[in-house]
Design an enzyme around this catalytic site. Sequence first.
Site, mmCIF file in Angstrom:
data_model
loop_
_atom_site.group_PDB
_atom_site.id
_atom_site.type_symbol
_atom_site.label_atom_id
_atom_site.label_comp_id
_atom_site.label_asym_id
_atom_site.label_seq_id
_atom_site.Cartn_x
_atom_site.Cartn_y
_atom_site.Cartn_z
ATOM 1 N N GLY A 187 0.794 -1.216 0.000
ATOM 2 C CA GLY A 187 0.000 0.000 0.000
ATOM 3 C C GLY A 187 0.828 1.268 0.000
ATOM 4 O O GLY A 187 1.969 1.284 0.464
ATOM 5 N N ARG A 234 -0.524 8.462 7.191
ATOM 6 C CA ARG A 234 -0.177 7.591 6.059
ATOM 7 C C ARG A 234 -0.177 8.372 4.743
ATOM 8 O O ARG A 234 0.640 8.110 3.860
ATOM 9 C CB ARG A 234 -1.121 6.393 5.990
ATOM 10 C CG ARG A 234 -0.886 5.379 7.111
ATOM 11 C CD ARG A 234 -1.710 4.129 6.883
ATOM 12 N NE ARG A 234 -1.194 3.348 5.777
ATOM 13 C CZ ARG A 234 -0.438 2.254 5.913
ATOM 14 N NH1 ARG A 234 -0.084 1.845 7.120
ATOM 15 N NH2 ARG A 234 -0.031 1.590 4.857
ATOM 16 N N HIS A 284 -7.494 -7.090 6.242
ATOM 17 C CA HIS A 284 -6.237 -7.449 5.569
ATOM 18 C C HIS A 284 -5.024 -7.277 6.478
ATOM 19 O O HIS A 284 -3.956 -7.770 6.153
ATOM 20 C CB HIS A 284 -6.099 -6.581 4.321
ATOM 21 C CG HIS A 284 -5.066 -7.057 3.345
ATOM 22 N ND1 HIS A 284 -5.036 -8.347 2.842
ATOM 23 C CD2 HIS A 284 -4.007 -6.410 2.766
ATOM 24 C CE1 HIS A 284 -4.021 -8.469 1.997
ATOM 25 N NE2 HIS A 284 -3.388 -7.322 1.940
#
Length: 282
Positions: A37, A185, A261
């Site tokens: 990611g 993030r 996940h």
Amino acid sequence: MTLNPQDIARTVETADWKLRYYEAGTGHPVILLHGSGPGATGWSNFSGNIEALAEHFHVYAVDMPGWGESDAATVDRLDHVEAAIQFMDALDIDKAAFVGNSMGGQTSLRLATEHPERISHLVTMGPPVGMRLATLFGAGDGPSEGLKVLIETYRDAGPENMRRLVEIMVFDKARFATPELCQARSDAALARPEHLRNYVDGMPQGAPLPKWVKPELLPTIQVPTLLIHGRDDRVVSYETSLFLLANIPDSRLVVLNHCGHWAMIEHADEFNRLVTDFVANN
């Protein structure tokens, strides 16, 4: 948590790369490999695990080429198995347990088939196996719901897209998809625009995984293998780990309800206990 990332951050020059990693503990080496990611790093994926695991093992959480503070990587240079072997060679690590989330799990599977002498234990959390694997519960029109959002976030890594990405990665959105985490993030991803650009530009050539484990080689994996998968994973369906369980001889599977996940983040305490017991007693 008492560990500070600045205190345990290191940099190593390998044959081809300058890699950032986070190191703690002593004993048997355990190498933690993050997912694909935007904004993913060794620390962001494993900040809730490094300290607990370091009470028993020598832990290394690596920013792989193309992520975090490690060197940028165009798709023609993306081979995380080779990068992992170079990392081990640079630090004189003969053999290690590998713990990989998503992309990191696929890297660990490939490494176990191509360099079996360098791996002592294999732990995966939600690894993709390859688009050729037909699934009953996965998307039938190409990438999963989660992967579609991940790709969109690589194209625009602003806080709103990052919020959508974090929400799809976890089951407990209220606890984990906080504005602070999503902003952090997003900031981390936008700080390295070359990583974002290389990912998007490389997708037609297979980025971030131009090389996959060969499914026919999975039965050759001889190391003890622990498969951990979230029942509510919207990125990689848990039946992928059922396929791995059926094909890796010395394997066992833990499926966690109320888990997306990121098993190591959503169920950190249980994850740390599972991995500690598995590596210590197999």
